[in-house]
Design a protein around this motif. Sequence first.
Motif, mmCIF file in Angstrom:
data_model
loop_
_atom_site.group_PDB
_atom_site.id
_atom_site.type_symbol
_atom_site.label_atom_id
_atom_site.label_comp_id
_atom_site.label_asym_id
_atom_site.label_seq_id
_atom_site.Cartn_x
_atom_site.Cartn_y
_atom_site.Cartn_z
ATOM 1 N N ALA A 71 -37.045 4.861 10.672
ATOM 2 C CA ALA A 71 -38.507 4.818 10.613
ATOM 3 C C ALA A 71 -39.079 5.668 9.492
ATOM 4 C CB ALA A 71 -39.083 5.264 11.965
ATOM 5 N N TYR A 72 -38.423 6.777 9.140
ATOM 6 C CA TYR A 72 -38.952 7.731 8.155
ATOM 7 C C TYR A 72 -38.581 7.378 6.718
ATOM 8 C CZ TYR A 72 -34.189 9.166 9.118
ATOM 9 O OH TYR A 72 -32.836 9.160 9.331
ATOM 10 N N CYS A 73 -37.771 6.344 6.504
ATOM 11 C CA CYS A 73 -37.224 6.054 5.178
ATOM 12 C C CYS A 73 -38.004 4.949 4.485
ATOM 13 C CB CYS A 73 -35.755 5.665 5.295
ATOM 14 S SG CYS A 73 -34.974 5.341 3.695
ATOM 15 N N VAL A 74 -38.408 5.203 3.248
ATOM 16 C CA VAL A 74 -39.164 4.209 2.496
ATOM 17 C C VAL A 74 -38.290 3.014 2.125
ATOM 18 C CG1 VAL A 74 -38.690 5.178 0.213
ATOM 19 C CG2 VAL A 74 -40.861 3.988 0.620
ATOM 20 N N ASN A 75 -36.963 3.181 2.144
ATOM 21 C CA ASN A 75 -36.049 2.103 1.769
ATOM 22 C C ASN A 75 -35.491 1.347 2.969
ATOM 23 O OD1 ASN A 75 -36.196 2.757 -1.043
ATOM 24 N ND2 ASN A 75 -34.801 4.458 -0.668
ATOM 25 N N ARG A 76 -36.044 1.555 4.141
ATOM 26 C CA ARG A 76 -35.539 0.883 5.345
ATOM 27 C C ARG A 76 -35.658 -0.635 5.184
ATOM 28 N NH1 ARG A 76 -40.654 2.293 5.778
ATOM 29 N NH2 ARG A 76 -42.126 1.013 6.969
ATOM 30 N N VAL A 77 -34.915 -1.371 5.989
ATOM 31 C CA VAL A 77 -34.826 -2.815 5.812
ATOM 32 C C VAL A 77 -36.174 -3.499 5.996
ATOM 33 C CG1 VAL A 77 -34.230 -3.268 8.236
ATOM 34 C CG2 VAL A 77 -33.460 -4.851 6.458
ATOM 35 N N SER A 78 -37.052 -2.942 6.835
ATOM 36 C CA SER A 78 -38.355 -3.567 7.088
ATOM 37 C C SER A 78 -39.431 -3.128 6.104
ATOM 38 C CB SER A 78 -38.816 -3.242 8.520
ATOM 39 O OG SER A 78 -38.959 -1.847 8.699
ATOM 40 N N SER A 79 -39.087 -2.264 5.148
ATOM 41 C CA SER A 79 -40.079 -1.756 4.196
ATOM 42 C C SER A 79 -40.362 -2.786 3.108
ATOM 43 C CB SER A 79 -39.581 -0.462 3.565
ATOM 44 O OG SER A 79 -40.514 0.050 2.645
ATOM 45 N N ASN A 80 -41.603 -2.847 2.699
ATOM 46 C CA ASN A 80 -42.022 -3.786 1.653
ATOM 47 C C ASN A 80 -42.079 -3.062 0.309
ATOM 48 O OD1 ASN A 80 -42.987 -6.056 0.327
ATOM 49 N ND2 ASN A 80 -45.115 -5.662 0.892
ATOM 50 N N VAL A 81 -40.908 -2.756 -0.244
ATOM 51 C CA VAL A 81 -40.825 -2.077 -1.532
ATOM 52 C C VAL A 81 -40.032 -2.937 -2.506
ATOM 53 C CG1 VAL A 81 -40.979 0.250 -0.554
ATOM 54 C CG2 VAL A 81 -38.738 -0.815 -0.867
ATOM 55 N N ARG A 82 -40.203 -2.652 -3.779
ATOM 56 C CA ARG A 82 -39.447 -3.366 -4.807
ATOM 57 C C ARG A 82 -37.984 -2.938 -4.728
ATOM 58 N NH1 ARG A 82 -40.286 -2.919 -11.376
ATOM 59 N NH2 ARG A 82 -39.381 -4.944 -11.923
ATOM 60 N N ARG A 83 -37.094 -3.913 -4.723
ATOM 61 C CA ARG A 83 -35.672 -3.621 -4.558
ATOM 62 C C ARG A 83 -34.917 -3.815 -5.868
ATOM 63 N NH1 ARG A 83 -35.201 -1.474 0.764
ATOM 64 N NH2 ARG A 83 -36.588 -2.672 2.100
ATOM 65 N N ALA A 84 -33.830 -3.053 -5.999
ATOM 66 C CA ALA A 84 -32.962 -3.183 -7.174
ATOM 67 C C ALA A 84 -31.564 -2.717 -6.781
ATOM 68 C CB ALA A 84 -33.492 -2.353 -8.335
ATOM 69 N N ARG A 85 -30.595 -3.131 -7.596
ATOM 70 C CA ARG A 85 -29.220 -2.714 -7.345
ATOM 71 C C ARG A 85 -28.465 -2.617 -8.654
ATOM 72 N NH1 ARG A 85 -24.667 -5.859 -3.587
ATOM 73 N NH2 ARG A 85 -22.873 -4.614 -4.274
ATOM 74 N N PHE A 86 -27.775 -1.507 -8.848
ATOM 75 C CA PHE A 86 -26.888 -1.351 -9.988
ATOM 76 C C PHE A 86 -25.523 -1.931 -9.670
ATOM 77 C CE2 PHE A 86 -29.369 2.614 -11.257
ATOM 78 C CZ PHE A 86 -29.859 2.072 -12.436
ATOM 79 N N ALA A 87 -24.868 -2.487 -10.673
ATOM 80 C CA ALA A 87 -23.425 -2.701 -10.598
ATOM 81 C C ALA A 87 -22.752 -1.368 -10.913
ATOM 82 C CB ALA A 87 -22.993 -3.764 -11.601
ATOM 83 N N SER A 88 -21.542 -1.185 -10.441
ATOM 84 C CA SER A 88 -20.851 0.090 -10.652
ATOM 85 C C SER A 88 -20.728 0.431 -12.133
ATOM 86 C CB SER A 88 -19.452 0.051 -10.019
ATOM 87 O OG SER A 88 -19.533 -0.127 -8.621
ATOM 88 N N ASP A 89 -20.411 -0.581 -12.960
ATOM 89 C CA ASP A 89 -20.233 -0.307 -14.387
ATOM 90 C C ASP A 89 -21.547 0.069 -15.058
ATOM 91 O OD1 ASP A 89 -20.857 -3.185 -13.967
ATOM 92 O OD2 ASP A 89 -20.855 -3.223 -16.158
ATOM 93 N N GLU A 90 -22.687 -0.362 -14.504
ATOM 94 C CA GLU A 90 -23.978 0.017 -15.081
ATOM 95 C C GLU A 90 -24.255 1.504 -14.868
ATOM 96 O OE1 GLU A 90 -26.673 -4.036 -14.871
ATOM 97 O OE2 GLU A 90 -26.432 -2.852 -13.018
ATOM 98 N N VAL A 91 -23.924 2.021 -13.697
ATOM 99 C CA VAL A 91 -24.106 3.465 -13.454
ATOM 100 C C VAL A 91 -23.188 4.264 -14.364
ATOM 101 C CG1 VAL A 91 -24.003 5.295 -11.733
ATOM 102 C CG2 VAL A 91 -24.724 3.010 -11.052
#
Length: 421
Positions: A71-91
């Motif tokens: 409930a306290y996390c802005v990244n929770r599954v029900s949150s309406n935030v912009r999502r992104a994901r790095f590939a391992s090689d990008e990090v």
Amino acid sequence: MELMQKLAVLADAAKYDASCASSGAGRRDSRRGGGIGSTEGMGICHSYTPDGRCVSLLKVLLTNFCIYDCAYCVNRVSSNVRRARFASDEVVRLTLDFYKRNYIEGLFLSSGIIRNGDYTMEQLVEVARCLREDHRFAGYIHLKTIPEASPELIERAGRYADRLSINVELPTEDGLRQLAPEKTAGGIRAAMGRVKDGIADNRAERREHARKTFARARPPRFAPAGQSTQMIVGADGASDGTILHASHALYRGYRMRRVYYSAFSPIPDASAQLPPRAPPLQREHRLYQADWLLRFYGFDVGEIVAPGDDATGGGMLDLDIDPKLAWALRHPQLFPVDLNRAPRETLLRVPGLGVRNVARILASRRHARLRLDDLTRLRAPLVKLLPFISVLDHHPRQRLDDPARLRAELAPKPRQADLFG
């Protein structure tokens, strides 16, 4: 999504993790053209290496996708935030590029939970492995460990990372059950135990190897900078006493290097279970001060926090004055302390005296009896110090007879409102 767009999203999402953070730096406005640099941007944090050096780290999430609904996390599954994901090689590429430009000296990497704990931990470990083995990266690496991950993955993470951290999140099992139902206190503490045991076993293995072979090459180190954790303050109804009791148990039971305290921040589309407003930031600050007293000054939780009504017997810290001063004002019968005679553990309890000045006092009084002029050379805060100490030419007993009045004198005065603001 372009790489720099991902970086903007995932660096901003990482700012809520206080397990590796630089704080206390204020905004610096230049009067001539805006100046160069910033202390407030996301993406860079500071940490300390085992030998005490302060290093700048790239601080990002692998992804802000998460299958959990805390409930306290802005990244929770029900949150309406912009999502992104790095590939391992990008990090890996970002870390190396920033390092070569002298922007950073290491990496702090965390993540939301993708699919399950093992899958997420595999991705985090792969970043660290690639940096260490493929690119011979010798900088500092701090990995956030997923509690649900297998012991084998935690073992691999410790071989590549300088520090591991597992967030305990909330100080009580009831709070965790209510606000983060997918997580369990038992699972979090089991993972912490595995890290603690891994560090202890590795040290024993390295000592034994050195004793038997007399060789310079030893087994690789396991998380040489130890482990840390983070606790959210103000999301549930836990008192400061409850929080400090939980921290004390973590330090004692898991040899935690650091417990970080993060004041709850209201988030978009928040659950009705959460408070509508954030707690005062001064509460977070007082918890850090109290934590310092527990770790370095010989205090117990029951001494720091005034008795309260909760089950642990601890109430709330005083927001107006620091915890050591509050303790001293509750125990005027123990003062003044004679600086020329008192042992180290007593001197450490005097408001205004820190570890360094106590060491200087102990060294100085071997050669001569201390006077007020000697204290001036210590650069100690005399206004706070003088009511609680005695030396050859100073004895403040009368001021200690009225603790309430003394408290009013020593409490910080509220700042006058800006008439033009």
